[in-house]
Motif scaffolding. Structure first.
Motif, PDB file in Angstrom:
ATOM      1  N   SER A 237     -31.114  41.195  30.107  1.00  0.00           N
ATOM      2  CA  SER A 237     -31.861  41.561  31.319  1.00  0.00           C
ATOM      3  C   SER A 237     -31.230  40.946  32.561  1.00  0.00           C
ATOM      4  O   SER A 237     -31.087  41.620  33.592  1.00  0.00           O
ATOM      5  N   LEU A 238     -30.848  39.675  32.466  1.00  0.00           N
ATOM      6  CA  LEU A 238     -30.229  39.010  33.616  1.00  0.00           C
ATOM      7  C   LEU A 238     -28.878  39.634  33.952  1.00  0.00           C
ATOM      8  O   LEU A 238     -28.555  39.848  35.130  1.00  0.00           O
ATOM      9  N   ASP A 239     -28.078  39.922  32.914  1.00  0.00           N
ATOM     10  CA  ASP A 239     -26.768  40.542  33.147  1.00  0.00           C
ATOM     11  C   ASP A 239     -26.917  41.916  33.778  1.00  0.00           C
ATOM     12  O   ASP A 239     -26.169  42.277  34.696  1.00  0.00           O
ATOM     13  N   PHE A 240     -27.892  42.701  33.304  1.00  0.00           N
ATOM     14  CA  PHE A 240     -28.109  44.034  33.875  1.00  0.00           C
ATOM     15  C   PHE A 240     -28.572  43.928  35.331  1.00  0.00           C
ATOM     16  O   PHE A 240     -28.140  44.699  36.194  1.00  0.00           O
ATOM     17  N   TYR A 241     -29.450  42.972  35.600  1.00  0.00           N
ATOM     18  CA  TYR A 241     -29.912  42.792  36.986  1.00  0.00           C
ATOM     19  C   TYR A 241     -28.761  42.415  37.903  1.00  0.00           C
ATOM     20  O   TYR A 241     -28.614  42.958  39.006  1.00  0.00           O
ATOM     21  N   HIS A 242     -27.905  41.496  37.466  1.00  0.00           N
ATOM     22  CA  HIS A 242     -26.786  41.051  38.312  1.00  0.00           C
ATOM     23  C   HIS A 242     -25.789  42.174  38.563  1.00  0.00           C
ATOM     24  O   HIS A 242     -25.170  42.226  39.624  1.00  0.00           O
ATOM     25  N   ARG A 243     -25.626  43.084  37.588  1.00  0.00           N
ATOM     26  CA  ARG A 243     -24.751  44.248  37.834  1.00  0.00           C
ATOM     27  C   ARG A 243     -25.378  45.211  38.839  1.00  0.00           C
ATOM     28  O   ARG A 243     -24.684  45.821  39.642  1.00  0.00           O
ATOM     29  N   LYS A 244     -26.682  45.351  38.774  1.00  0.00           N
ATOM     30  CA  LYS A 244     -27.370  46.278  39.661  1.00  0.00           C
ATOM     31  C   LYS A 244     -27.529  45.714  41.071  1.00  0.00           C
ATOM     32  O   LYS A 244     -27.461  46.457  42.061  1.00  0.00           O
ATOM     33  N   PHE A 245     -27.735  44.392  41.170  1.00  0.00           N
ATOM     34  CA  PHE A 245     -27.921  43.749  42.472  1.00  0.00           C
ATOM     35  C   PHE A 245     -26.965  42.559  42.587  1.00  0.00           C
ATOM     36  O   PHE A 245     -27.386  41.398  42.526  1.00  0.00           O
ATOM     37  N   PRO A 246     -25.667  42.806  42.711  1.00  0.00           N
ATOM     38  CA  PRO A 246     -24.701  41.696  42.720  1.00  0.00           C
ATOM     39  C   PRO A 246     -24.870  40.755  43.906  1.00  0.00           C
ATOM     40  O   PRO A 246     -24.489  39.589  43.823  1.00  0.00           O
ATOM     41  N   SER A 247     -25.433  41.242  45.011  1.00  0.00           N
ATOM     42  CA  SER A 247     -25.566  40.409  46.203  1.00  0.00           C
ATOM     43  C   SER A 247     -26.889  39.658  46.262  1.00  0.00           C
ATOM     44  O   SER A 247     -27.105  38.856  47.173  1.00  0.00           O
ATOM     45  N   LYS A 248     -27.793  39.922  45.328  1.00  0.00           N
ATOM     46  CA  LYS A 248     -29.122  39.300  45.357  1.00  0.00           C
ATOM     47  C   LYS A 248     -29.242  38.308  44.195  1.00  0.00           C
ATOM     48  O   LYS A 248     -29.727  38.629  43.124  1.00  0.00           O
ATOM     49  N   LYS A 249     -28.774  37.112  44.416  1.00  0.00           N
ATOM     50  CA  LYS A 249     -28.772  36.083  43.381  1.00  0.00           C
ATOM     51  C   LYS A 249     -30.171  35.498  43.201  1.00  0.00           C
ATOM     52  O   LYS A 249     -30.882  35.232  44.170  1.00  0.00           O
ATOM     53  N   ILE A 250     -30.565  35.297  41.960  1.00  0.00           N
ATOM     54  CA  ILE A 250     -31.876  34.723  41.655  1.00  0.00           C
ATOM     55  C   ILE A 250     -31.868  33.239  42.025  1.00  0.00           C
ATOM     56  O   ILE A 250     -31.040  32.471  41.548  1.00  0.00           O
ATOM     57  N   GLU A 251     -32.810  32.870  42.885  1.00  0.00           N
ATOM     58  CA  GLU A 251     -32.874  31.484  43.358  1.00  0.00           C
ATOM     59  C   GLU A 251     -33.717  30.594  42.442  1.00  0.00           C
ATOM     60  O   GLU A 251     -33.406  29.413  42.253  1.00  0.00           O
ATOM     61  N   ARG A 252     -34.787  31.155  41.889  1.00  0.00           N
ATOM     62  CA  ARG A 252     -35.660  30.386  40.988  1.00  0.00           C
ATOM     63  C   ARG A 252     -36.218  31.331  39.925  1.00  0.00           C
ATOM     64  O   ARG A 252     -36.382  32.520  40.175  1.00  0.00           O
ATOM     65  N   ILE A 253     -36.492  30.778  38.756  1.00  0.00           N
ATOM     66  CA  ILE A 253     -37.139  31.545  37.701  1.00  0.00           C
ATOM     67  C   ILE A 253     -38.347  30.750  37.208  1.00  0.00           C
ATOM     68  O   ILE A 253     -38.260  29.541  36.982  1.00  0.00           O
ATOM     69  N   PHE A 254     -39.478  31.423  37.084  1.00  0.00           N
ATOM     70  CA  PHE A 254     -40.723  30.783  36.647  1.00  0.00           C
ATOM     71  C   PHE A 254     -41.075  31.272  35.244  1.00  0.00           C
ATOM     72  O   PHE A 254     -41.048  32.473  34.977  1.00  0.00           O
ATOM     73  N   PHE A 255     -41.419  30.331  34.372  1.00  0.00           N
ATOM     74  CA  PHE A 255     -41.861  30.663  33.029  1.00  0.00           C
ATOM     75  C   PHE A 255     -43.364  30.398  32.921  1.00  0.00           C
ATOM     76  O   PHE A 255     -43.830  29.280  33.161  1.00  0.00           O
ATOM     77  N   VAL A 256     -44.120  31.442  32.592  1.00  0.00           N
ATOM     78  CA  VAL A 256     -45.536  31.289  32.275  1.00  0.00           C
ATOM     79  C   VAL A 256     -45.633  31.232  30.758  1.00  0.00           C
ATOM     80  O   VAL A 256     -45.505  32.256  30.083  1.00  0.00           O
ATOM     81  N   CYS A 257     -45.813  30.040  30.227  1.00  0.00           N
ATOM     82  CA  CYS A 257     -45.749  29.856  28.778  1.00  0.00           C
ATOM     83  C   CYS A 257     -46.536  28.614  28.390  1.00  0.00           C
ATOM     84  O   CYS A 257     -47.011  27.862  29.248  1.00  0.00           O
ATOM     85  N   SER A 258     -46.646  28.395  27.099  1.00  0.00           N
ATOM     86  CA  SER A 258     -47.273  27.187  26.586  1.00  0.00           C
ATOM     87  C   SER A 258     -46.339  26.000  26.789  1.00  0.00           C
ATOM     88  O   SER A 258     -45.106  26.128  26.715  1.00  0.00           O
ATOM     89  N   ASN A 259     -46.919  24.822  27.060  1.00  0.00           N
ATOM     90  CA  ASN A 259     -46.104  23.618  27.264  1.00  0.00           C
ATOM     91  C   ASN A 259     -45.271  23.278  26.030  1.00  0.00           C
ATOM     92  O   ASN A 259     -44.275  22.572  26.122  1.00  0.00           O
ATOM     93  N   GLU A 260     -45.665  23.805  24.882  1.00  0.00           N
ATOM     94  CA  GLU A 260     -44.971  23.524  23.624  1.00  0.00           C
ATOM     95  C   GLU A 260     -43.528  24.020  23.658  1.00  0.00           C
ATOM     96  O   GLU A 260     -42.643  23.443  23.023  1.00  0.00           O
ATOM     97  N   PHE A 261     -43.272  25.102  24.425  1.00  0.00           N
ATOM     98  CA  PHE A 261     -41.938  25.690  24.446  1.00  0.00           C
ATOM     99  C   PHE A 261     -41.232  25.499  25.786  1.00  0.00           C
ATOM    100  O   PHE A 261     -40.155  26.055  26.000  1.00  0.00           O
ATOM    101  N   SER A 262     -41.817  24.723  26.680  1.00  0.00           N
ATOM    102  CA  SER A 262     -41.269  24.601  28.030  1.00  0.00           C
ATOM    103  C   SER A 262     -39.893  23.944  28.052  1.00  0.00           C
ATOM    104  O   SER A 262     -38.994  24.381  28.780  1.00  0.00           O
ATOM    105  N   GLU A 263     -39.709  22.906  27.260  1.00  0.00           N
ATOM    106  CA  GLU A 263     -38.433  22.184  27.304  1.00  0.00           C
ATOM    107  C   GLU A 263     -37.272  23.076  26.885  1.00  0.00           C
ATOM    108  O   GLU A 263     -36.205  23.078  27.523  1.00  0.00           O
ATOM    109  N   GLU A 264     -37.455  23.849  25.816  1.00  0.00           N
ATOM    110  CA  GLU A 264     -36.360  24.703  25.346  1.00  0.00           C
ATOM    111  C   GLU A 264     -36.057  25.818  26.343  1.00  0.00           C
ATOM    112  O   GLU A 264     -34.900  26.173  26.546  1.00  0.00           O
TER     113      GLU A 264
END
Length: 516
Positions: A237-264
């Motif tokens: 998904s990230l690779d496809f997005y970067h090909r489609k929008f090469p000039s729009k770099k992702i500045e931050r990514i947010f994970f909505v998840c359980s704390n159990e898997f946050s570190e990984e």
């Protein structure tokens, strides 16, 4: 009364209630329980579901009269694409023509809305398109009607998750990505990239259920397979997005998840040179509420009036161009898309009301002697040890129907088995050049059969690949051997991926028998 959010997920239906942006109450109902209800076949599915919901709402002391409907990506179409800047009078026709390239069925079968954002970098309009099939929408509205609830809005699950960033006060300026994931519940994963809160790219992912099957056998839950699959899908998904929008770099990514898997997940983001953050929603949940993706989406739906986003998609009051109007795009209600425009005379309305009232009164008048006769028959009914004496005729009918259904189920198990060998022999003959299969699954339970065909297409042209996939489906559906066994054939998902550094189109075609 506190607002409700109802999320209809692939594995779970969740109902959430909130007050002052805090989650106060929730209900989770597995889809297997909804599908497994034992009612008469003549009762519509919407009524069966609403009966179950009424019981659960009463048990949880929820009595709201309004609810937001949140649907997953399997029931809703979300597409983004760019178009030349056009006058408003031409925009609707141009958009309906353009969107046909991106959906596997007719635009006329959809209730849809769209939002336009002018992109200064390419001097074009960027379009966010959302649509839902009319029959699916009618089903959800019918459920709320049976519950005597008014629909506040109909929303995509990813947009519902987006509202949750505002609960802890997260700044959404710039180009950000958001991912919601629950490895335990295995709900649909929503991945979105946004620019100042406006979606640029979205993708829905469903992980395989091997981990669930293994947990049933061993009694221990192992998410390693699902985690590896998720990382692989997120890379694509990230690779496809970067090909489609090469000039729009992702500045931050947010994970909505359980704390159990946050570190990984944070470690994975660091490997991709992404500035990542886990959204902690636990302090906004009741102490007894455990994290689940379904609950988060329902919770976000309950905040639809309290928290506003930059997304203006409204499938209850959709953009719709009436015949003959070319100067502007008008907004009308959902009924305008499903039914023709109606004009009702006040006199006709009064007359119709009187007729309905008289019919209702006459029905009550006829029912009185029948009720008295029923009570008399119950009083003289002989006592039988296996049947309670106070059972009504309706209760006895239901009991008798259950016994008959069990007998029919046993008969079907032995007599109505479906043979798919001729169909499997046909698939290679119908497969055109440029398409090949990557997987096939078949499942048959009782009178329900489902076959899933997965494959890839490569023509070095996304439009030609989409045409070839649709052509394969059309030719497959016309065959007698297929139509006799499967009455419902659809392309359930299409996405772009990479095969040894070559861009291909992945597709999934689902076949279901007509009884389903």
């Amino acid at each position: 009364m506190n607002p409700l959010g109802i999320y209809f997920g692939p594995r779970m239906v969740c109902i959430a209630e909130s007050k002052n942006k805090l989650l106060t109450n929730s209900i989770s109902i597995p889809q297997s329980r909804i599908m497994g209800q034992d009612f008469q076949d003549k009762i519509p599915e919407e009524i069966k579901i609403s009966i179950l919901f009424k019981e659960e709402l009463k048990r949880a002391h929820m009595d709201s009269q309004e609810a937001s409907i949140i649907v997953s990506g399997r029931d809703l179409i979300i597409r983004t694409f760019d178009m030349p800047v056009l006058p408003q009078s031409e925009l609707y026709n141009a958009l309906t023509f353009e969107v046909r390239k991106y959906i596997p069925f007719r635009v006329e079968d959809l209730v849809f809305d769209f939002q336009v954002l002018f992109d200064k970098s390419i001097k074009k309009n960027f379009i966010l398109f959302a649509g839902i099939k009319k029959d699916i929408l009618h089903k959800y509205l019918a459920i709320l009607k049976q519950l005597s609830m008014k629909p506040a809005n109909i929303d995509y699950s990813g947009f519902s998750i987006l509202r949750l960033l505002s609960v802890p006060g997260i700044n959404q300026r710039g180009i950000t990505a958001i991912v919601d994931i629950d490895f335990v519940e295995e709900d649909e994963i929503n991945f979105m990239v946004l620019q100042n809160g406006f979606p640029l790219f979205s993708r829905d992912m469903v992980l395989p259920s091997e981990s669930t099957l293994e947990s049933v056998k061993t009694g221990k839950f192992d998410v390693s397979l699902s985690m590896d699959k998720f990382k692989s899908e997120l890379r694509v998904s990230l690779d496809f997005y970067h090909r489609k929008f090469p000039s729009k770099k992702i500045e931050r990514i947010f994970f909505v998840c359980s704390n159990e898997f946050s570190e990984e997940l944070l470690a994975f983001a660091k490997e991709r040179n992404l500035n990542a953050q886990v959204v902690n929603l636990k302090k906004f949940f009741p102490k007894s509420a455990a994290f689940s993706s379904s609950l988060c989406k329902a919770y976000g739906g309950s905040l639809s009036k309290a928290i506003k986003t930059n997304i203006r998609i409204d499938l209850l009051n959709t953009k719709f161009r009436k015949p003959g109007i070319t100067e502007k795009v008008s907004r009308t209600g959902i009924v305008s898309q499903i039914l023709p425009e109606l004009k009702l005379s006040p006199k006709a309305a009064v007359a119709g009301g009187l007729i309905c009232a008289s019919v209702f009164a006459y029905g009550i008048f006829q029912r009185i002697p029948l009720e008295e006769e029923t009570r008399r028959l119950i009083s003289i009914r002989p006592k039988v040890s296996t049947v309670k004496a106070d059972l009504s005729v309706q209760d006895l009918t239901v009991f008798n129907t259950k016994l008959k259904k069990r007998i029919e189920s046993l008969k079907k198990t032995f007599n109505n088995r479906m043979y798919v060998t001729p169909l499997l022999n046909m698939i290679p003959k119908l497969l055109p050049d440029g398409l090949w299969l990557t997987g096939l699954t078949y499942r048959c339970e009782s009178d329900k059969a489902e076959m899933t065909i997965r494959g890839m297409a490569y023509f070095n042209d996304a439009d030609k690949e989409m045409q070839a996939i649709n052509q394969f489906r059309s030719e497959f559906q016309t065959k007698k051997e297929v139509s006799e066994k499967f009455g419902n054939i659809e392309i359930s998902s299409v996405d772009h991926g990479m095969l040894k550094k070559t861009a291909v189109t992945n597709f999934t075609m689902t076949l279901r028998n007509s009884k389903e």
